[in-house]
Enzyme design. Sequence first.
Site, PDB file in Angstrom:
ATOM      1  N   CYS A 109      48.744  26.929  22.893  1.00 38.12           N
ATOM      2  CA  CYS A 109      48.193  27.816  23.916  1.00 38.12           C
ATOM      3  C   CYS A 109      47.024  28.572  23.321  1.00 38.12           C
ATOM      4  O   CYS A 109      47.115  29.096  22.216  1.00 38.12           O
ATOM      5  CB  CYS A 109      49.237  28.788  24.439  1.00 38.12           C
ATOM      6  SG  CYS A 109      48.556  29.854  25.722  1.00 38.12           S
ATOM      7  N   CYS A 161      45.480  31.143  24.908  1.00 35.28           N
ATOM      8  CA  CYS A 161      45.266  32.441  25.548  1.00 35.28           C
ATOM      9  C   CYS A 161      45.069  33.492  24.442  1.00 35.28           C
ATOM     10  O   CYS A 161      45.492  33.279  23.309  1.00 35.28           O
ATOM     11  CB  CYS A 161      46.440  32.787  26.463  1.00 35.28           C
ATOM     12  SG  CYS A 161      47.840  33.537  25.627  1.00 35.28           S
ATOM     13  N   CYS A 209      48.119  34.191  22.209  1.00 39.94           N
ATOM     14  CA  CYS A 209      48.651  33.147  21.319  1.00 39.94           C
ATOM     15  C   CYS A 209      47.615  32.570  20.359  1.00 39.94           C
ATOM     16  O   CYS A 209      47.983  31.880  19.409  1.00 39.94           O
ATOM     17  CB  CYS A 209      49.181  31.968  22.123  1.00 39.94           C
ATOM     18  SG  CYS A 209      50.436  32.366  23.325  1.00 39.94           S
ATOM     19  N   ASP A 222      63.977  49.389  52.782  1.00 40.70           N
ATOM     20  CA  ASP A 222      64.382  48.316  53.693  1.00 40.70           C
ATOM     21  C   ASP A 222      65.721  47.725  53.249  1.00 40.70           C
ATOM     22  O   ASP A 222      66.147  47.953  52.114  1.00 40.70           O
ATOM     23  CB  ASP A 222      63.298  47.221  53.723  1.00 40.70           C
ATOM     24  CG  ASP A 222      62.924  46.735  52.328  1.00 40.70           C
ATOM     25  OD1 ASP A 222      62.743  47.580  51.431  1.00 40.70           O
ATOM     26  OD2 ASP A 222      62.819  45.504  52.120  1.00 40.70           O
ATOM     27  N   ASP A 231      57.968  50.689  44.594  1.00 42.33           N
ATOM     28  CA  ASP A 231      59.065  50.139  45.387  1.00 42.33           C
ATOM     29  C   ASP A 231      60.138  51.225  45.509  1.00 42.33           C
ATOM     30  O   ASP A 231      60.106  52.234  44.817  1.00 42.33           O
ATOM     31  CB  ASP A 231      59.602  48.852  44.746  1.00 42.33           C
ATOM     32  CG  ASP A 231      60.315  47.972  45.787  1.00 42.33           C
ATOM     33  OD1 ASP A 231      60.538  48.440  46.921  1.00 42.33           O
ATOM     34  OD2 ASP A 231      60.652  46.814  45.448  1.00 42.33           O
TER      35      ASP A 231
HETATM   36  N1  GUN Z   1      61.510  43.381  45.714  1.00 37.22           N
HETATM   37  C1  GUN Z   1      61.819  42.070  45.836  1.00 37.22           C
HETATM   38  N2  GUN Z   1      62.279  41.810  47.085  1.00 37.22           N
HETATM   39  C2  GUN Z   1      62.246  42.973  47.758  1.00 37.22           C
HETATM   40  C3  GUN Z   1      62.593  43.352  49.107  1.00 37.22           C
HETATM   41  O1  GUN Z   1      63.024  42.543  49.925  1.00 37.22           O
HETATM   42  N3  GUN Z   1      62.389  44.670  49.455  1.00 37.22           N
HETATM   43  C4  GUN Z   1      61.901  45.592  48.564  1.00 37.22           C
HETATM   44  N4  GUN Z   1      61.694  46.834  48.974  1.00 37.22           N
HETATM   45  N5  GUN Z   1      61.573  45.247  47.304  1.00 37.22           N
HETATM   46  C5  GUN Z   1      61.754  43.962  46.909  1.00 37.22           C
HETATM   47 ZN    ZN Z   2      49.476  31.970  25.330  1.00 39.77          ZN
END
Ligand code: GUN
Ligand code: ZN
Length: 647
Positions: free
Chosen positions: A274, A276, A279, A124, A89
């Site tokens: 749980c 899993c 746990c 963005d 990201d």
């Molecule tokens: N992570 C959570 N929401 C967004 C978003 O709207 N844009 C970007 N780039 N990362 C995100």
């Molecule tokens: Zn668990």
Amino acid sequence: MFEITKRDGMARIGKFTTTSGRTIETPALLPVINPKIKTVTPRELYDEFGFGAMITNSYIIKNTPALKEEAQSKGLHEMLDYPGIIMTDSGTFQSHMYGEVELTNKEIVEFQRSIGTDIGTVLDIFTEPFWTKEQTAESIVETLKRTEEAVSLKGEMMINGVIQGSVFPDLREDCARKLAEMDIDVHPIGGVVPLMEQYRYSELVDVIVSSKMGLNPNRPVHLFGAGHPMILAFATLMGCDLFDSASYAKFAKDDRMMFIDGTFRLQDMQSLDCNCPACRGMTLETLKKTEKNERIRIIARHNLYQIKQELSLVKRYLREGRLWELAEVRCRAHPAMLDGLRKLREYQDFMERFDPISRESAIFYTGIETRGRPVFKRYDDRIMTRYIPPTKKAALFYGGQNKPYSRFFVSDFVNARRQGYTPVVISPFGPVPAELDEMYPIAQSMFPSIEDTDTENESDELSLAFLEKHFTEGVVNGSDLEPEYNGEPTDEEIKDNDTKRVWAVARYQFGIEAAEALLKGELTFRKSRKTGKIRNVFSDGEHVLSMRAGDGFFTLRMEGAKRIVENIPAPRMRVQVADDAVPFISQGRNAFCQFVTAVDEELVPMDEAIIVDKDDRPVGTGKMLLVKNEIFSMKKGIAVKTRTGSD
Ligand code: GUN
Ligand code: ZN
């Protein structure tokens, strides 16, 4: 590269391959790794949990000198010790959380490329749900400009083109449409985290579906910031393919455990219960007493196991054609999610275009929302427009809901017909004429025996409209008929019954004109010795149709296909293919997307299709796997599963 291998409504199982040659099956969830913390290591995610893709933040890496240098010298995969797909990201989320980031789009896109990420993200602009429409529209213009820039810089890296638009469906759809035109690889739906945090699920539905409306089906859709197991079935149902979760780790830090029905604080829990792998063997008391860092790790791993387990279940239901059921059940975890499910009904028309004509499993009623499924809309439409009653008088039967149909009523139906009536069962589907009672979705579907008033009102309303339209000479109660039933139906009556059924199903499935082309002349049937049901239909001695035992629909024989092509103008029921595919298809090979040149846009998945060459000559028949706009936007995959070739 994205190939759809299985689908259920708007949901799909896909195979996504990156430019770097890494592959993952969707729907998939990408755990978020904070490169500075790594509560669970990327290696563990890959080897132990089987997460084939993850996401990390390039903005954090870029702003941490040691990480930046390591990432640029070794590359991201080696630095993180992760062989799967890495998505990064861009810092957008940081600007949403903490205000402006000191960074240009160009810088961060180039940086992501320089560290060898598989999928990078544009910087963005996060559209906040409290923004005005003008503000939102303006920021989308900027996001689109940045996306164009990112595309020009991406090189071998794949790129996320994020759909923004806050809660304005028209802006979302428009933004998606513009992004669909660009050379983008994955479409995240962004700006939705606040909606989920505030439980605004009905707006989330607007956002997702309107985004889907603007996109092409050939790229995976990522719901940015959605990673709670509770939402996976519902979001997959709406056509989301990728998810990410940072909360598994964030929640763990606050001693919060994710379960399918919500998130619970360790201190509020009464027992752990749980099983899993994280746990297993542990009691609530031992977990509470575990040292802080170790406890965070256990809870983070527990959270990941919950996600993993639910995702497997979503895929299983999707493969079985039952995803609606799972989503409906999951939406009952919170009333706000139920709002979302109810909202989805507003998009019944849009969803109907992707909804298969038949499924491997019958409908299982979970509550009044079930009637919002597109399959009901299709049934309603078709019995109103494609049904022609054998007589203009109807005798009504009121079905007990567990077994509302056929077998029960054979003697009553025969009696009604002998007295000149068309038997119609009033059911949770609305009216079911006896001729259609072995067909999907009528046959085998399960409803509770005590109906919901809302469903009942709705099916009554439809029944009334149906009766008014089709039965102009009167309607009586089946129980008011003269009780003059005497003996089993005669051979002649059985033949007459079969004829009525074949006509009714053919009209329902193919439309009135196509049924007339198929069934002209004298009809004869071959029936199953075991079940007594119709198997093959001959018209003037030619085998035109076969009836599938599973769903009561017809498959089309070559002879039937020829009759339709001769009598019904293109593109009805046709999938036209290029010349180079003809020799293969005519020998029974499947029709692949890249060879298709035209498609009837009314064909839905599982529909019967006639494969024709460019001069409209039939070269095969088969079953649709995709719809028109999917076929034209996909580069790979089977469009029509060929049953018979013309050779
Ligand atoms: N992570 C959570 N929401 C967004 C978003 O709207 N844009 C970007 N780039 N990362 C995100
Ligand atoms: Zn668990």
